[in-house]
Write an enzyme that holds these catalytic residues in place. Structure first.
Site, PDB file in Angstrom:
ATOM      1  N   GLY A 156       0.823  -1.081   0.154  1.00  0.00           N
ATOM      2  CA  GLY A 156      -0.035   0.047   0.021  1.00  0.00           C
ATOM      3  C   GLY A 156       0.639   1.298  -0.048  1.00  0.00           C
ATOM      4  CG  ASP A 157       5.108   3.075   1.252  1.00  0.00           C
ATOM      5  OD1 ASP A 157       4.979   3.692   2.403  1.00  0.00           O
ATOM      6  OD2 ASP A 157       5.696   3.827   0.499  1.00  0.00           O
ATOM      7  CG  LEU A 158       2.979   6.194  -5.004  1.00  0.00           C
ATOM      8  CD1 LEU A 158       2.562   5.087  -6.060  1.00  0.00           C
ATOM      9  CD2 LEU A 158       2.423   7.356  -5.116  1.00  0.00           C
TER      10      LEU A 158
END
Length: 207
Positions: A156-158
């Site tokens: 979920g961490d770009l």
């Protein structure tokens, strides 16, 4: 004045990642050891993680500093603030309500913050995700930057995804491929995350 603490890792983790992934190993050799500060106070770290959602580190640091000046990141003092007072620190009204909700949950003992360090990664994520405004990413950031868990890598961490795509020269990164790389890094995914964040910086040139 409190001494700054950093995410702890050493030659064991580095050697493992070098052996398992030559491309990541080349970056490790090029960059050397990375220092990322951690906050062992679980409550304030959780509040900081909520504030940090989808904004720059610089903006998040400014909001957190102002909020700390108001309540010293103490749960009872924060719960006593109004949503407007929290919002005045520079965050959105929605995030202000989430922050107050967490403080209220700690004060009412709906959330046993002291129990989190004894829980597994999955239990921490499940417990925190039950609170409004906290998703998997926020819980994962707490796992790394407060509880210092060794094997957390966030899809979920770009920036993590961007770093991985840059490292392997990928145009797309479906979750299945991401998970294959994450398994390769295990059980030291958190250290790999530190390097992927570093790689994701636009100024970083691959060795």
């Amino acid at each position: 004045m409190n001494e700054t603490k950093f995410f702890e890792y050493g030659e064991t983790e580095i050697s493992h990642l070098r052996k398992r992934d030559k491309k990541l190993g080349a970056v490790i050799d090029h960059v050397g050891m990375l220092k990322r500060s951690v906050n062992s106070d679980v409550f304030s770290s959780l509040v900081e993680s909520i504030i940090s959602q989808q904004i720059s580190s610089k903006a998040a640091n400014t909001v957190c500093r102002r909020l700390s000046e108001l309540c010293e990141m103490d749960a009872e003092r924060l719960a006593a603030l109004s949503i407007d007072e929290i919002q005045s620190c520079g965050t959105s009204m929605r995030k202000a309500s989430y922050v107050k909700g967490v403080a209220d949950a700690v004060v009412s003992k709906t959330l046993d913050i002291a129990a989190l360090p004894q829980m597994s990664d999955d239990e921490v994520i499940k417990t925190l995700s039950a609170l409004k405004g906290i998703g998997i990413w926020t819980a994962e950031m707490l796992l790394i930057f407060s509880l210092m868990r060794p094997n957390v890598i966030s899809y979920g961490d770009l920036a993590i995804r961007r770093g991985m795509m840059k490292l392997y020269r990928l145009k797309q990164l479906p979750v299945e491929k991401f998970e294959r790389y994450a398994k390769r890094y295990a059980p030291y995914g958190s250290v790999a995350s530190l390097y992927l964040w570093h790689i994701s910086d636009p100024s970083f040139v691959m060795p």
